[in-house]
Design a protein around this motif. Sequence first.
Motif, PDB file in Angstrom:
ATOM      1  N   VAL A  49      -8.641  -1.464 -39.164  1.00  0.00           N
ATOM      2  CA  VAL A  49      -9.612  -0.437 -39.580  1.00  0.00           C
ATOM      3  C   VAL A  49      -9.664  -0.375 -41.108  1.00  0.00           C
ATOM      4  O   VAL A  49     -10.750  -0.332 -41.702  1.00  0.00           O
ATOM      5  N   ARG A  50      -8.498  -0.389 -41.723  1.00  0.00           N
ATOM      6  CA  ARG A  50      -8.421  -0.370 -43.202  1.00  0.00           C
ATOM      7  C   ARG A  50      -9.235  -1.533 -43.784  1.00  0.00           C
ATOM      8  O   ARG A  50     -10.007  -1.367 -44.723  1.00  0.00           O
ATOM      9  N   ASP A  51      -9.084  -2.713 -43.195  1.00  0.00           N
ATOM     10  CA  ASP A  51      -9.723  -3.916 -43.754  1.00  0.00           C
ATOM     11  C   ASP A  51     -11.198  -4.026 -43.371  1.00  0.00           C
ATOM     12  O   ASP A  51     -12.004  -4.521 -44.154  1.00  0.00           O
ATOM     13  N   ALA A  52     -11.551  -3.572 -42.160  1.00  0.00           N
ATOM     14  CA  ALA A  52     -12.925  -3.778 -41.674  1.00  0.00           C
ATOM     15  C   ALA A  52     -13.833  -2.591 -41.991  1.00  0.00           C
ATOM     16  O   ALA A  52     -15.053  -2.745 -42.027  1.00  0.00           O
ATOM     17  N   GLY A  53     -13.262  -1.409 -42.200  1.00  0.00           N
ATOM     18  CA  GLY A  53     -14.071  -0.245 -42.576  1.00  0.00           C
ATOM     19  C   GLY A  53     -14.735   0.474 -41.418  1.00  0.00           C
ATOM     20  O   GLY A  53     -15.479   1.436 -41.639  1.00  0.00           O
ATOM     21  N   SER A  54     -14.492   0.020 -40.186  1.00  0.00           N
ATOM     22  CA  SER A  54     -14.994   0.776 -39.039  1.00  0.00           C
ATOM     23  C   SER A  54     -14.155   0.445 -37.815  1.00  0.00           C
ATOM     24  O   SER A  54     -13.512  -0.612 -37.752  1.00  0.00           O
ATOM     25  N   ILE A  55     -14.174   1.359 -36.851  1.00  0.00           N
ATOM     26  CA  ILE A  55     -13.372   1.157 -35.637  1.00  0.00           C
ATOM     27  C   ILE A  55     -13.968   0.024 -34.810  1.00  0.00           C
ATOM     28  O   ILE A  55     -13.246  -0.806 -34.263  1.00  0.00           O
ATOM     29  N   ILE A  56     -15.298  -0.030 -34.758  1.00  0.00           N
ATOM     30  CA  ILE A  56     -15.937  -1.050 -33.911  1.00  0.00           C
ATOM     31  C   ILE A  56     -15.668  -2.453 -34.466  1.00  0.00           C
ATOM     32  O   ILE A  56     -15.377  -3.387 -33.709  1.00  0.00           O
ATOM     33  N   VAL A  85      -6.991   8.434 -39.291  1.00  0.00           N
ATOM     34  CA  VAL A  85      -8.320   7.825 -39.476  1.00  0.00           C
ATOM     35  C   VAL A  85      -9.337   8.940 -39.651  1.00  0.00           C
ATOM     36  O   VAL A  85      -9.231   9.983 -38.994  1.00  0.00           O
ATOM     37  N   GLU A  86     -10.292   8.725 -40.523  1.00  0.00           N
ATOM     38  CA  GLU A  86     -11.363   9.718 -40.700  1.00  0.00           C
ATOM     39  C   GLU A  86     -12.705   9.011 -40.811  1.00  0.00           C
ATOM     40  O   GLU A  86     -12.770   7.830 -41.169  1.00  0.00           O
ATOM     41  N   SER A  87     -13.761   9.740 -40.502  1.00  0.00           N
ATOM     42  CA  SER A  87     -15.123   9.204 -40.601  1.00  0.00           C
ATOM     43  C   SER A  87     -15.566   9.170 -42.047  1.00  0.00           C
ATOM     44  O   SER A  87     -15.192  10.028 -42.843  1.00  0.00           O
ATOM     45  N   VAL A  88     -16.369   8.164 -42.370  1.00  0.00           N
ATOM     46  CA  VAL A  88     -17.019   8.099 -43.673  1.00  0.00           C
ATOM     47  C   VAL A  88     -18.515   8.204 -43.398  1.00  0.00           C
ATOM     48  O   VAL A  88     -19.052   7.443 -42.586  1.00  0.00           O
ATOM     49  N   HIS A  89     -19.166   9.188 -44.007  1.00  0.00           N
ATOM     50  CA  HIS A  89     -20.599   9.373 -43.746  1.00  0.00           C
ATOM     51  C   HIS A  89     -21.415   8.808 -44.901  1.00  0.00           C
ATOM     52  O   HIS A  89     -21.023   8.920 -46.062  1.00  0.00           O
ATOM     53  N   GLY A  90     -22.533   8.185 -44.575  1.00  0.00           N
ATOM     54  CA  GLY A  90     -23.472   7.696 -45.598  1.00  0.00           C
ATOM     55  C   GLY A  90     -22.923   6.532 -46.408  1.00  0.00           C
ATOM     56  O   GLY A  90     -22.040   5.803 -45.939  1.00  0.00           O
ATOM     57  N   GLY A  91     -23.471   6.340 -47.589  1.00  0.00           N
ATOM     58  CA  GLY A  91     -23.062   5.236 -48.456  1.00  0.00           C
ATOM     59  C   GLY A  91     -23.794   3.963 -48.083  1.00  0.00           C
ATOM     60  O   GLY A  91     -24.623   3.941 -47.160  1.00  0.00           O
ATOM     61  N   ALA A  92     -23.491   2.885 -48.796  1.00  0.00           N
ATOM     62  CA  ALA A  92     -24.192   1.600 -48.620  1.00  0.00           C
ATOM     63  C   ALA A  92     -24.056   1.078 -47.187  1.00  0.00           C
ATOM     64  O   ALA A  92     -24.984   0.497 -46.627  1.00  0.00           O
ATOM     65  N   GLN A  93     -22.862   1.296 -46.569  1.00  0.00           N
ATOM     66  CA  GLN A  93     -22.636   0.782 -45.208  1.00  0.00           C
ATOM     67  C   GLN A  93     -23.158   1.731 -44.129  1.00  0.00           C
ATOM     68  O   GLN A  93     -23.044   1.424 -42.946  1.00  0.00           O
ATOM     69  N   GLY A  94     -23.698   2.877 -44.530  1.00  0.00           N
ATOM     70  CA  GLY A  94     -24.217   3.814 -43.531  1.00  0.00           C
ATOM     71  C   GLY A  94     -23.132   4.421 -42.664  1.00  0.00           C
ATOM     72  O   GLY A  94     -23.348   4.698 -41.497  1.00  0.00           O
TER      73      GLY A  94
ATOM     74  N   MET B   1     -18.678   8.586 -27.791  1.00  0.00           N
ATOM     75  CA  MET B   1     -17.414   8.915 -28.474  1.00  0.00           C
ATOM     76  C   MET B   1     -17.634   8.931 -29.980  1.00  0.00           C
ATOM     77  O   MET B   1     -18.179   8.009 -30.546  1.00  0.00           O
ATOM     78  N   SER B   2     -17.189   9.997 -30.596  1.00  0.00           N
ATOM     79  CA  SER B   2     -17.334  10.110 -32.050  1.00  0.00           C
ATOM     80  C   SER B   2     -15.999   9.794 -32.718  1.00  0.00           C
ATOM     81  O   SER B   2     -15.149   9.133 -32.147  1.00  0.00           O
ATOM     82  N   ASP B   3     -15.810  10.268 -33.899  1.00  0.00           N
ATOM     83  CA  ASP B   3     -14.598   9.980 -34.652  1.00  0.00           C
ATOM     84  C   ASP B   3     -13.373  10.636 -34.004  1.00  0.00           C
ATOM     85  O   ASP B   3     -13.416  11.810 -33.665  1.00  0.00           O
ATOM     86  N   PRO B   4     -12.274   9.869 -33.815  1.00  0.00           N
ATOM     87  CA  PRO B   4     -11.094  10.435 -33.163  1.00  0.00           C
ATOM     88  C   PRO B   4     -10.567  11.685 -33.870  1.00  0.00           C
ATOM     89  O   PRO B   4     -10.023  12.576 -33.226  1.00  0.00           O
ATOM     90  N   ALA B   5     -10.720  11.738 -35.187  1.00  0.00           N
ATOM     91  CA  ALA B   5     -10.185  12.873 -35.938  1.00  0.00           C
ATOM     92  C   ALA B   5     -10.905  14.164 -35.585  1.00  0.00           C
ATOM     93  O   ALA B   5     -10.373  15.253 -35.751  1.00  0.00           O
ATOM     94  N   ALA B   6     -12.149  14.028 -35.065  1.00  0.00           N
ATOM     95  CA  ALA B   6     -12.971  15.206 -34.821  1.00  0.00           C
ATOM     96  C   ALA B   6     -12.483  15.993 -33.603  1.00  0.00           C
ATOM     97  O   ALA B   6     -12.618  17.202 -33.549  1.00  0.00           O
ATOM     98  N   ARG B   7     -11.895  15.301 -32.594  1.00  0.00           N
ATOM     99  CA  ARG B   7     -11.506  15.965 -31.348  1.00  0.00           C
ATOM    100  C   ARG B   7     -10.055  16.407 -31.473  1.00  0.00           C
ATOM    101  O   ARG B   7      -9.158  15.571 -31.525  1.00  0.00           O
ATOM    102  N   LYS B   8      -9.810  17.687 -31.528  1.00  0.00           N
ATOM    103  CA  LYS B   8      -8.443  18.111 -31.864  1.00  0.00           C
ATOM    104  C   LYS B   8      -7.659  18.779 -30.745  1.00  0.00           C
ATOM    105  O   LYS B   8      -6.443  18.888 -30.847  1.00  0.00           O
ATOM    106  N   ALA B   9      -8.305  19.260 -29.677  1.00  0.00           N
ATOM    107  CA  ALA B   9      -7.550  19.946 -28.627  1.00  0.00           C
ATOM    108  C   ALA B   9      -6.661  18.942 -27.901  1.00  0.00           C
ATOM    109  O   ALA B   9      -7.154  17.986 -27.311  1.00  0.00           O
TER     110      ALA B   9
END
Lengths: 133, 133
Positions: A49-56, A85-94, B1-9
């Motif tokens: 995830v760190r290297d690819a920038g997304s979970i998928i 892990v946290e979501s990143v919203h927007g930016g060049a990669q969307g 499924m959204s970001d894992p960090a978002a679901r906290k329960a």
Amino acid sequence: MSDPAARKAPAPAARQAAEAAAVARFRLRLTKGTHIAVGPGRIELLEAVRDAGSIIAAASDLGMSYRRAWMLLDDLNRCLRAPVVESVHGGAQGGGSRLTATGLELVRLYRRIEQTAARACGEDIEALKALLD
Amino acid sequence: MSDPAARKAPAPAARQAAEAAAVARFRLRLTKGTHIAVGPGRIELLEAVRDAGSIIAAASDLGMSYRRAWMLLDDLNRCLRAPVVESVHGGAQGGGSRLTATGLELVRLYRRIEQTAARACGEDIEALKALLD
């Protein structure tokens, strides 16, 4: 079946294995109760995830389903004091996902422990490998 | 499924895990090619044979079938330069199995490596556990 030492003709798989050099590998697991919280597979996923920038993309790099990657990360986020892990919203990669400071620290400590262990035990590990080769 | 960090329960299993203290455990594996030659399960089996004096008693102590214990030991005997287990004939117990010098050395080195690793990495392991507890 008699004593294992008595039967000596090697099966093909064992003969092939006998010809390969022995490789030693530490695996560190952290458990909470009966639950495996941190192990080599999860650390590898965090690095992806760190290297690819997304979970998928990370899941794809590891040949893992998105669903499985998501569930492993979700479980990690629940096990630890803070999400990894946290979501990143927007930016060049969307948008995408990135490791939090906790996630980065988890990976850093885990890999450093493996290296320290391998270094500290180098002599005994060579002696162990010499029993095999 | 959204970001894992978002679901906290937390799910019940995760909540139970969250309440247990984190335990770190090193597992050392020696592979030859794709074949796992030495790992924690085999070492535990060797210790059981050493302590019980026979393969059948060792298998029973570990809740393992005799057939599985025999196959693991047979494989170990083939992987190593010298057998790890040998038959004992006669005597007060009417025969059984014991570890060879190689088998005893394998167990001794393996357990010493685990202890050395845990000691060398103590500080980082505590830091890692602190991320979980």
